[in-house]
Structure formats: structure tokens, C-alpha cells
Design an enzyme around this catalytic site. Structure first.
Site, PDB file in Angstrom:
ATOM      1  N   CYS A 165       0.839  -1.207   0.000  1.00  0.00           N
ATOM      2  CA  CYS A 165       0.000   0.000   0.000  1.00  0.00           C
ATOM      3  C   CYS A 165       0.868   1.248   0.000  1.00  0.00           C
ATOM      4  O   CYS A 165       0.414   2.320  -0.366  1.00  0.00           O
ATOM      5  CB  CYS A 165      -0.911  -0.020   1.210  1.00  0.00           C
ATOM      6  N   GLU A 219      -1.646   2.847  13.280  1.00  0.00           N
ATOM      7  CA  GLU A 219      -1.161   1.619  13.902  1.00  0.00           C
ATOM      8  C   GLU A 219       0.313   1.786  14.233  1.00  0.00           C
ATOM      9  O   GLU A 219       1.046   2.458  13.505  1.00  0.00           O
ATOM     10  CB  GLU A 219      -1.361   0.440  12.944  1.00  0.00           C
TER      11      GLU A 219
HETATM   12  P1  NAD Z   1      -9.295  -6.549  -0.070  1.00  0.00           P
HETATM   13  O1  NAD Z   1      -9.975  -5.335   0.447  1.00  0.00           O
HETATM   14  O2  NAD Z   1      -9.863  -7.235  -1.241  1.00  0.00           O
HETATM   15  O3  NAD Z   1      -9.237  -7.660   1.070  1.00  0.00           O
HETATM   16  C1  NAD Z   1      -8.728  -7.379   2.350  1.00  0.00           C
HETATM   17  C2  NAD Z   1      -9.365  -8.335   3.332  1.00  0.00           C
HETATM   18  O4  NAD Z   1     -10.760  -8.082   3.365  1.00  0.00           O
HETATM   19  C3  NAD Z   1      -9.212  -9.811   2.982  1.00  0.00           C
HETATM   20  O5  NAD Z   1      -9.076 -10.542   4.171  1.00  0.00           O
HETATM   21  C4  NAD Z   1     -10.534 -10.143   2.320  1.00  0.00           C
HETATM   22  O6  NAD Z   1     -10.876 -11.496   2.407  1.00  0.00           O
HETATM   23  C5  NAD Z   1     -11.469  -9.290   3.146  1.00  0.00           C
HETATM   24  N1  NAD Z   1     -12.729  -8.944   2.498  1.00  0.00           N
HETATM   25  C6  NAD Z   1     -12.973  -8.753   1.186  1.00  0.00           C
HETATM   26  N2  NAD Z   1     -14.281  -8.431   1.017  1.00  0.00           N
HETATM   27  C7  NAD Z   1     -14.853  -8.430   2.250  1.00  0.00           C
HETATM   28  C8  NAD Z   1     -16.157  -8.168   2.725  1.00  0.00           C
HETATM   29  N3  NAD Z   1     -17.151  -7.852   1.898  1.00  0.00           N
HETATM   30  N4  NAD Z   1     -16.391  -8.242   4.045  1.00  0.00           N
HETATM   31  C9  NAD Z   1     -15.404  -8.565   4.906  1.00  0.00           C
HETATM   32  N5  NAD Z   1     -14.138  -8.821   4.508  1.00  0.00           N
HETATM   33  C10 NAD Z   1     -13.861  -8.749   3.197  1.00  0.00           C
HETATM   34  O7  NAD Z   1      -7.793  -6.148  -0.285  1.00  0.00           O
HETATM   35  P2  NAD Z   1      -6.597  -7.077  -0.744  1.00  0.00           P
HETATM   36  O8  NAD Z   1      -6.672  -7.230  -2.213  1.00  0.00           O
HETATM   37  O9  NAD Z   1      -6.522  -8.314   0.088  1.00  0.00           O
HETATM   38  O10 NAD Z   1      -5.351  -6.190  -0.308  1.00  0.00           O
HETATM   39  C11 NAD Z   1      -4.881  -5.173  -1.080  1.00  0.00           C
HETATM   40  C12 NAD Z   1      -5.399  -3.831  -0.596  1.00  0.00           C
HETATM   41  O11 NAD Z   1      -5.043  -3.634   0.770  1.00  0.00           O
HETATM   42  C13 NAD Z   1      -4.785  -2.690  -1.351  1.00  0.00           C
HETATM   43  O12 NAD Z   1      -5.751  -1.714  -1.637  1.00  0.00           O
HETATM   44  C14 NAD Z   1      -3.759  -2.148  -0.371  1.00  0.00           C
HETATM   45  O13 NAD Z   1      -3.406  -0.809  -0.583  1.00  0.00           O
HETATM   46  C15 NAD Z   1      -4.435  -2.358   0.922  1.00  0.00           C
HETATM   47  N6  NAD Z   1      -3.472  -2.401   2.018  1.00  0.00           N
HETATM   48  C16 NAD Z   1      -3.434  -1.348   2.873  1.00  0.00           C
HETATM   49  C17 NAD Z   1      -2.510  -1.327   3.897  1.00  0.00           C
HETATM   50  C18 NAD Z   1      -2.466  -0.176   4.856  1.00  0.00           C
HETATM   51  O14 NAD Z   1      -1.883  -0.346   5.916  1.00  0.00           O
HETATM   52  N7  NAD Z   1      -3.034   0.975   4.548  1.00  0.00           N
HETATM   53  C19 NAD Z   1      -1.621  -2.390   4.054  1.00  0.00           C
HETATM   54  C20 NAD Z   1      -1.670  -3.448   3.155  1.00  0.00           C
HETATM   55  C21 NAD Z   1      -2.617  -3.440   2.144  1.00  0.00           C
END
Ligand code: NAD
Length: 491
Positions: free
Chosen positions: A298, A472
């Protein structure tokens, strides 16, 4: 540390990895008996299957966390601190297995997986130290007479949802402060990378985390399983790391019972290089900001803006260095670019590159997905990217570096801020006044000055705008898990 891993070592670490749900201190199958496959992104092959929870399993986990809350909140802070410190030590003792497991399920090069184990463990040490420093205050009311007693209490049972890109650290960054503050939890890691968090549950159990205090639920139906739990109001806090789109949905669910939230969402970091910068350091910084985790971070530099006088030279040097990054399975010695997490992610990166090229961008390096098995995309450098190209606005999540030229400081600041995201940005300059001026003008929760990686467990991590809410790590990370209670006393 990163000598060649044998197939026997790979199978052994997978065979020994926990594969069931961790609920109320026990390893249990999903009630339905259902499982989901974990895929090695470097081959596209199934590594193993793990229990796949349905809503009923989620409820068991949440009820366990609810039951364990009062006793855990009453545990002496020193005892909670000792548990965290023991977990930190166990993570180091088991770092070989943790790193290998992470590389196999997520794809990142083994050296980076070791780096993540260290980083993830550090949240436990940091918050072990914070656990015993939770303090309040006692004050005379300004009008005299009354006294104010300000007291900190744990928020209560919490729900954590984490992404696949940092399978361990995104969990420990929440569990560390929650355990330090006295909060129980249900953690749902991404279904693409469940093994790291299950291995961590084993460590937490051994470290002395009481039954029910941490529960790990894996599911292929995140929405169906988590929404009723969130909407129930039993948990008092949701801490989510993931995409902005999912974060917005979850915020709406949390509003039903006005739950506290921490949202670590998407980013679209810019890296700005001024012509007074040390160009070698700027290239090194850009490599760190772009190539860490193969760009699947991210905080990854998605938009690189270089002052016109040095833009061509910078792009040339960056492309030269990125061309030297060997790509392959993360377990193979010397590999620095692993596969992307899925075929879908690889195709999304390719779409962004094709869109930029068809709009007129030049490809200095890479630009085509790798043939063969696994989800590989090679290091890619693009220049001359037109305004309308999607790559200038969308999160890339791959090893693609779009380099654009700018003329003035004002123009650079405006370009960096021209996004709905605001997680991190990077500035390279040798002019101290400019460094401070520009850092203050950038709309992001974090800024690196002559630095390509800003994350540090002892510093507050988080974003502004649509990159999220809350912080965090650092000395404020524990506040996300504490309520402030004011007790007024008449004298
Ligand atoms: P995502 O939002 O698709 O999934 C994240 C988590 O949410 C997973 O565990 C997924 O199973 C869950 N999820 C998905 N839909 C859901 C729903 N409807 N209800 C509950 N849970 C649900 O994201 P991703 O593809 O796994 O990760 C990439 C994203 O995360 C990118 O946008 C990245 O920038 C972000 N990210 C942010 C940080 C930060 O600290 N700001 C750190 C790492 C990743």
C-alpha cells in the site's frame, strides 16, 4: 539465511503447518467440513487445503472472544506484556519456518519474508513495552472542588480483517496493541494467505495467550461470514487493512452499532525527486519504494515525479537497476522479484500497462507478462505517460514504475495531491527547507524524506483522505484499543 531451499523442505513446512480454524484455544475443522485450497502463486499449484469457515464458525469465534474479554482485561499488564515478549521470541526462534511458509503461500522472495517476520515480531516487542505504560491522570477541576480521574480501559472484543500482501505483519500490527490493551479478538486473514496467521496462532498459544483471547477464522466467504458478526454489536471495534472499496462497505456495517474503527486502506504513493537530490540515493530510494514486495504494497511508489533536468537520467538509471532484479520463485536463491499474488492481479497490472502504452507512454523496461507457469510480471519502467492514463490514478500493486517529469515545486505538490488517496509519499532533495515545506504540503499520513521505506513499528502508520482512519504502531497505536473514561469526583 537464504540458501537454496529443497523440495523436501518445502513439503515438510507445508505438511507441518496448522490447517484448521483456531477457536477458543482449540484447532477445529469447519462445522461443515468444508476446506479451501491454498495456491503457490509461483506455480499456480495447490499447496494444501485449510478449513473454510461458514457463518456458524464465525459465531463460535466471536462468542469465544466475548467470553474471554472480562478475564483478559483483568489480567495484570505485566503478564500481558510477558506473553507478548514470549511471542516475539518464539517468532524469532521459528523464523525459518515462518519465512518459508510465507514465501510459499504469498510468493515474496525469501529474504523479504525474513524481513517481514522480523518486522511483524517487532510489533509484539513494541507493544509488550507499551502494555505496562497505559496510564491515566488525576486533576483538580479548573473551578476547584471536583477532581477528574481519567482512566484507560480496553475497548473490548475486536474484529480484525487483514490482506494477503503482508500475511504476518498486518496481523501482528493489530494483535500487538490489542493484546497489550487487554482486548480479545477474532482475526480473519485473507483467504489467499491463511497459513502464516495460523502458524502465528500456534505461537500465541505456546506463548500463553489464554483460550478465546485470539481466534483465527479462515473463510472463502468473507462478506457472508463477517457481516453478521460486525452488525451484531458484540465486538466493539473493527480494525481493517485492505482496499478502500471494502473498507467503505465495512464502515457502513460498523455504523449500525457505532463501532470504533481503524481503517488502513489503499494508497497511491508518489515519489518526488528534485534536481538538487543525490540521484544515486534517489534511485536507491525508488527501488526500495517500488520493488519491495514486488510493488504489492500500500506504500509502494506508484507515481514517480522527477524534476525535468534530471528526469531522463533518473529513468535510465532506475531501469538499469530494475533490469538487474532476478525474477523467479521466491524460494530460489538470489531471486528479488517473486510472482504476483494471482492471475487476476497479473492481468490487472498488464491492463494498466497496456492502457498507458496505448495512450502514448514509452516502455523503457519490461511491459509484458512473463510466459510459463505462475503469475509473474517483470520489472517495468514507463515514461511519457499521458494525463488520462489509468496508471496515474489507480493503485498498481505490481513492479511497474511510471516516471513523469515536472518543472516547479508547486506543480509537483499539486500532482502528488491529485488523488483521493493519502497514505504515504516520498521526497528526495538535499534542500532542508524544501524538504520540510513540501512534506508539510503533501496530503498523506506519512512522508519519507530521502527514504524509500517509512514503515516502522515504533512510528505511527496510517493515512488521510480515502487511505483510512486511525494509526497503527508508534506510541499512539495502543490508543486505538483503549477507551478514555472520565470519573468526576465531588470533594
Ligand atoms: P481486499 O480489500 O480485497 O481484502 C482485504 C481483506 O478483506 C481480505 O481478508 C478479504 O478477504 C477481506 N474482504 C474482502 N471483502 C470483504 C467483505 N465484503 N467483508 C469482509 N471482509 C472482506 O484487499 P486485498 O486485495 O486483500 O489487499 C490489497 C489492498 O489492501 C490494497 O488496496 C492495499 O493498498 C491495501 N493495504 C493497505 C494497507 C495499509 O496499511 N493501509 C496495508 C496493506 C494493504
Amino acid at each position: 539465511m537464504t540458501q537454496q531451499i529443497s523440495p523436501a523442505q518445502e513439503s515438510s513446512v507445508i505438511d507441518q503447518a496448522p490447517k484448521q480454524l483456531f477457536i477458543d484455544g482449540q484447532w477445529v475443522a469447519a462445522e461443515s467440513g468444508r476446506t479451501l485450497d491454498v495456491i503457490d502463486p509461483s506455480t499456480g499449484q495447490v499447496l494444501c487445503s485449510v478449513a473454510d469457515a461458514a457463518e456458524a464458525d464465525g459465531w463460535k469465534a466471536l462468542r469465544a472472544a466475548e467470553r474471554a474479554q472480562a478475564d483478559f482485561a483483568a489480567m495484570a499488564p505485566r503478564e500481558r506484556s510477558n506473553i507478548l515478549m514470549r511471542a516475539f521470541e518464539l517468532m524469532h526462534e521459528r523464523r525459518d519456518d515462518l519465512a518459508l511458509l510465507m514465501t510459499l503461500e504469498m510468493g515474496k522472495p525469501l529474504a523479504e519474508a525474513y524481513g517481514e517476520v522480523t518486522y511483524a515480531a517487532e510489533f509484539f516487542r513494541h507493544f509488550a513495552e507499551e502494555a505496562t505504560r497505559i496510564s491515566g491522570s488525576y486533576q483538580v477541576a479548573p473551578g476547584g472542588g471536583q477532581r477528574f480521574l481519567i482512566h484507560k480501559q480496553p475497548v473490548g472484543p475486536s474484529i480484525f480483517i487483514t490482506p494477503w500482501n503482508f500475511p504476518l505483519a498486518m496481523g501482528t500490527r493489530k494483535l500487538g496493541p490489542a493484546l497489550a490493551a487487554g482486548c480479545t479478538s477474532v482475526l480473519k486473514p485473507a483467504e489467499l494467505t491463511p497459513l502464516s496467521m495460523l502458524a502465528l496462532a500456534d505461537i500465541l498459544k505456546e506463548a500463553g495467550v489464554p483460550d478465546g483471547v485470539v481466534n483465527i477464522v479462515i473463510t472463502s466467504e468473507s462478506g457472508q461470514v463477517m457481516e453478521p458478526l460486525i452488525r451484531s454489536g458484540i465486538a466493539r471495534k473493527l480494525s481493517f487493512t485492505g482496499s478502500t472499496g471494502v473498507g467503505k462497505k465495512l464502515l457502513e456495517q460498523c455504523s449500525e452499532h457505532v463501532m470504533r474503527t481503524s481503517m488502513e486502506l489503499g494508497g497511491n504513493a508518489a515519489l518526488v525527486v528534485f534536481d538538487d537530490a543525490d540521484l544515486d540515493k534517489a534511485v536507491e530510494g525508488a527501488l526500495a519504494a517500488k520493488m519491495r514486495n514486488s510493488g504489492e504494497a500500500c506504500t509502494a511508489a506508484n507515481r514517480i515525479f522527477v524534476q525535468r533536468g534530471v528526469a531522463d537520467e533518473f529513468a535510465r538509471r532506475l531501469a538499469e537497476k530494475m533490469a538487474e532484479y532476478p525474477m523467479g520463485r521466491g524460494v530460489d536463491d538470489g531471486v528479488r522479484v517473486g510472482p504476483l499474488i494471482s492471475a487476476g492481479q497479473r492481468d490487472k497490472v498488464q491492463d494498466l500497462v497496456e492502457d498507458a502504452v496505448s495512450a502514448g507512454a514509452d516502455v523503457l523496461l519490461g511491459g509484458e507478462p512473463a510466459a510459463g507457469e505462475g503469475f509473474f510480471y517483470p520489472p517495468t519502467v514507463l515514461t511519457g505517460i499521458p494525463e488520462q492514463a489509468r496508471v496515474r490514478r489507480e493503485e498498481i500493486f505490481g513492479p511497474v514504475a511510471p516516471v513523469a517529469a515536472f518543472d516547479t515545486e508547486e506543480e509537483a505538490i499539486a500532482a502528488v495531491n491529485d488523488t483521493e488517496y493519502g497514505l504515504s509519499n516520498y521526497v528526495f532533495t538535499n534542500d532542508l527547507n524544501r524538504a520540510i515545506r513540501v512534506s508539510e504540503a503533501l496530503e498523506s499520513g506519512m512522508v519519507g524524506i530521502n527514504l524509500g521505506v517509512v514503515s516502522n513499528p515504533a512510528a505511527p502508520f496510517g493515512g488521510v483522505k480515502e487511505s483510512g482512519l486511525g494509526r497503527e504502531g508508534g506510541d499512539v497505536g495502543i490508543d486505538e484499543f483503549l477507551e478514555t473514561k472520565y470519573i468526576g469526583i465531588a470533594l
